[in-house]
Every structure is written in structure tokens, then in C-alpha cells.
Write a protein that holds these residues in place. Sequence first.
Motif, PDB file in Angstrom:
ATOM      1  N   PRO A 154       0.843  -1.201   0.000  1.00 32.50           N
ATOM      2  CA  PRO A 154       0.000   0.000   0.000  1.00 32.50           C
ATOM      3  C   PRO A 154       0.874   1.246   0.000  1.00 32.50           C
ATOM      4  N   GLY A 155       0.334   2.320  -0.520  1.00 37.06           N
ATOM      5  CA  GLY A 155       1.052   3.583  -0.556  1.00 37.06           C
ATOM      6  C   GLY A 155       0.425   4.587   0.382  1.00 37.06           C
ATOM      7  N   PRO A 156       0.957   5.809   0.391  1.00 37.53           N
ATOM      8  CA  PRO A 156       0.435   6.845   1.281  1.00 37.53           C
ATOM      9  C   PRO A 156      -1.024   7.220   1.003  1.00 37.53           C
ATOM     10  N   ASP A 157      -1.560   6.816  -0.167  1.00 39.02           N
ATOM     11  CA  ASP A 157      -2.973   7.068  -0.425  1.00 39.02           C
ATOM     12  C   ASP A 157      -3.854   6.117   0.385  1.00 39.02           C
ATOM     13  N   GLN A 158      -3.236   5.144   1.058  1.00 40.08           N
ATOM     14  CA  GLN A 158      -3.929   4.220   1.961  1.00 40.08           C
ATOM     15  C   GLN A 158      -3.153   4.197   3.282  1.00 40.08           C
ATOM     16  N   PRO A 159      -3.191   5.287   4.043  1.00 46.88           N
ATOM     17  CA  PRO A 159      -2.301   5.389   5.208  1.00 46.88           C
ATOM     18  C   PRO A 159      -2.519   4.316   6.269  1.00 46.88           C
ATOM     19  N   LEU A 160      -3.742   3.887   6.489  1.00 42.42           N
ATOM     20  CA  LEU A 160      -3.956   2.865   7.517  1.00 42.42           C
ATOM     21  C   LEU A 160      -3.397   1.525   7.064  1.00 42.42           C
ATOM     22  N   ALA A 161      -3.560   1.196   5.792  1.00 38.97           N
ATOM     23  CA  ALA A 161      -2.984  -0.039   5.256  1.00 38.97           C
ATOM     24  C   ALA A 161      -1.462   0.037   5.265  1.00 38.97           C
ATOM     25  N   LEU A 162      -0.926   1.211   4.994  1.00 41.66           N
ATOM     26  CA  LEU A 162       0.526   1.400   5.022  1.00 41.66           C
ATOM     27  C   LEU A 162       1.063   1.189   6.437  1.00 41.66           C
ATOM     28  N   LEU A 163       0.369   1.730   7.431  1.00 38.51           N
ATOM     29  CA  LEU A 163       0.792   1.532   8.820  1.00 38.51           C
ATOM     30  C   LEU A 163       0.734   0.053   9.192  1.00 38.51           C
ATOM     31  N   SER A 164      -0.307  -0.626   8.757  1.00 33.63           N
ATOM     32  CA  SER A 164      -0.444  -2.051   9.051  1.00 33.63           C
ATOM     33  C   SER A 164       0.657  -2.854   8.368  1.00 33.63           C
ATOM     34  N   ALA A 165       0.968  -2.519   7.112  1.00 36.63           N
ATOM     35  CA  ALA A 165       2.048  -3.215   6.407  1.00 36.63           C
ATOM     36  C   ALA A 165       3.383  -2.996   7.109  1.00 36.63           C
ATOM     37  N   CYS A 166       3.563  -1.814   7.650  1.00 34.07           N
ATOM     38  CA  CYS A 166       4.790  -1.518   8.387  1.00 34.07           C
ATOM     39  C   CYS A 166       4.905  -2.424   9.608  1.00 34.07           C
ATOM     40  N   HIS A 167       3.784  -2.762  10.225  1.00 35.27           N
ATOM     41  CA  HIS A 167       3.810  -3.673  11.374  1.00 35.27           C
ATOM     42  C   HIS A 167       4.412  -5.020  10.968  1.00 35.27           C
ATOM     43  N   GLY A 168       4.060  -5.491   9.782  1.00 35.68           N
ATOM     44  CA  GLY A 168       4.626  -6.747   9.292  1.00 35.68           C
ATOM     45  C   GLY A 168       6.127  -6.645   9.080  1.00 35.68           C
ATOM     46  N   ARG A 169       6.576  -5.506   8.554  1.00 38.04           N
ATOM     47  CA  ARG A 169       8.020  -5.310   8.350  1.00 38.04           C
ATOM     48  C   ARG A 169       8.744  -5.240   9.697  1.00 38.04           C
ATOM     49  N   ILE A 170       8.148  -4.577  10.674  1.00 38.33           N
ATOM     50  CA  ILE A 170       8.758  -4.505  12.005  1.00 38.33           C
ATOM     51  C   ILE A 170       8.898  -5.908  12.590  1.00 38.33           C
ATOM     52  N   ALA A 171       7.856  -6.718  12.464  1.00 37.33           N
ATOM     53  CA  ALA A 171       7.903  -8.093  12.989  1.00 37.33           C
ATOM     54  C   ALA A 171       9.018  -8.886  12.308  1.00 37.33           C
ATOM     55  N   ARG A 172       9.181  -8.714  10.997  1.00 36.98           N
ATOM     56  CA  ARG A 172      10.255  -9.425  10.293  1.00 36.98           C
ATOM     57  C   ARG A 172      11.633  -8.944  10.757  1.00 36.98           C
ATOM     58  N   GLN A 173      11.769  -7.645  10.996  1.00 39.96           N
ATOM     59  CA  GLN A 173      13.048  -7.122  11.487  1.00 39.96           C
ATOM     60  C   GLN A 173      13.344  -7.656  12.892  1.00 39.96           C
ATOM     61  N   CYS A 174      12.321  -7.766  13.721  1.00 39.14           N
ATOM     62  CA  CYS A 174      12.508  -8.330  15.068  1.00 39.14           C
ATOM     63  C   CYS A 174      12.942  -9.793  14.979  1.00 39.14           C
ATOM     64  N   ALA A 175      12.394 -10.536  14.022  1.00 38.44           N
ATOM     65  CA  ALA A 175      12.806 -11.931  13.829  1.00 38.44           C
ATOM     66  C   ALA A 175      14.272 -11.992  13.400  1.00 38.44           C
ATOM     67  N   THR A 176      14.696 -11.072  12.536  1.00 34.61           N
ATOM     68  CA  THR A 176      16.102 -11.011  12.120  1.00 34.61           C
ATOM     69  C   THR A 176      16.989 -10.713  13.323  1.00 34.61           C
ATOM     70  N   LEU A 177      16.561  -9.796  14.179  1.00 35.12           N
ATOM     71  CA  LEU A 177      17.324  -9.469  15.384  1.00 35.12           C
ATOM     72  C   LEU A 177      17.500 -10.709  16.255  1.00 35.12           C
ATOM     73  N   SER A 178      16.451 -11.480  16.426  1.00 40.93           N
ATOM     74  CA  SER A 178      16.524 -12.699  17.239  1.00 40.93           C
ATOM     75  C   SER A 178      17.470 -13.722  16.615  1.00 40.93           C
ATOM     76  N   ARG A 179      17.390 -13.871  15.283  1.00 41.15           N
ATOM     77  CA  ARG A 179      18.309 -14.807  14.615  1.00 41.15           C
ATOM     78  C   ARG A 179      19.754 -14.339  14.758  1.00 41.15           C
ATOM     79  N   LEU A 180      19.975 -13.044  14.666  1.00 42.60           N
ATOM     80  CA  LEU A 180      21.326 -12.501  14.809  1.00 42.60           C
ATOM     81  C   LEU A 180      21.875 -12.787  16.208  1.00 42.60           C
ATOM     82  N   ALA A 181      21.051 -12.592  17.223  1.00 39.26           N
ATOM     83  CA  ALA A 181      21.500 -12.864  18.595  1.00 39.26           C
ATOM     84  C   ALA A 181      21.890 -14.330  18.762  1.00 39.26           C
TER      85      ALA A 181
END
Length: 182
Positions: free
Chosen positions: A13-40
Motif C-alpha cells: 500500500p502507498g500513502p494514499d492508503q495510510p492505515l494499510a501502510l501503517l499495518s504493512a509496516c507492522h509486518g516489516r517490524i515483525a520481520r526485522q525483530c525476527a532477524t534481530l533474534s536470529r542474529l542474537a
Amino acid sequence: MAVSFPGGPAPAPGPDQPLALLSACHGRIARQCATLSRLAGHLPEHGSDASAQSAAASLLRYFETAAVHHHEDEEEDLFPALIEAMAGSDAVCLHALVQGLKADHRRLAALWEPLRGALAEIAAGMPASLTPAQAREFAEAYAGHIRREEDELLPLAARLIADDVLADIGRAMRARRGGGAA
């Protein structure tokens, strides 16, 4: 119109769908947290090898830019718009939700600080201490925060914020990112 194939990635989603964009960002944050755990888990056996350096640099980039923008999107645009939309309704509950989410942002920033230093050392190829417990605490704090936003905040925002205000939020999100999407 974008075509989506079952099982394939959906268009972002793009900025023309800000709520969907925020939700998609949540998925990216979760993936980054998983990478952090694997790195540790990787560090005790492999140290700050090329894979660890690459992962650490990627985590630093993400949490120093996109995650910061995400919190700004919420605190500077979404939360005020939602509070304004609630005028006359049960604003006490909404204020408690927003204050709780802002407190989460502060806690996440505090948890990020020691991780930032460790990741910078790893990205530079230096030995660093990044424990699975630190990664887990950060990931669990983000997971709880994301659940609250997905279950409470975004549905309220979708129901209460007018389309023209959502468009303004999308424009602010685009400007925050230098004209591009998250």
C-alpha cells in the motif's frame, strides 16, 4: 490496477492508503525483530562475520529510519486525527489508548538504545554483546504494541477518521519520507 496472484506478494500500500501502510509496516517490524533474534543466536558461534555485519547494518537502517517514521506517523498525524474525530464520543478510552501507545513508543526507544550500540559494533565487524534475551524483550515489546494497534487503533481510525483527513495523513507520511512511500 495491480494484479495479485494467490500465494504471491500483494502490492504494497502507498500513502494514499495510510492505515494499510501503517499495518504493512507492522509486518516489516515483525520481520526485522525476527532477524534481530536470529542474529542474537548467530553471534555466539560465528561472531561478527559478514552475515552478522550485513544483518546488523540492515537492522540499524530500518530501526533508525522506517520505524522512527512509523512512530512519527502515528504520534504527529494519526493520534491527533483520531482524537479530533472522537470529539463528543467516549474520548476517555481513546485518550488512554493513545497515551498507552505513546508510552510503548518510549519504552521501545529505550529498549532500542543498547541494541543500537551493539548492532553498530557488529556492523563494523567488531565483537559485541547482543543476547537472545535482549532481542526477545525488544521483539516481544514490539509484538504486543503491534497487536494493540492492529486490534484497537487501526479499526477505530478506519471507522472514525474522515477520508479527507486520511488523505492529509497520507500526504504527511509521504512528505516525512521525502516524497516516497514507507
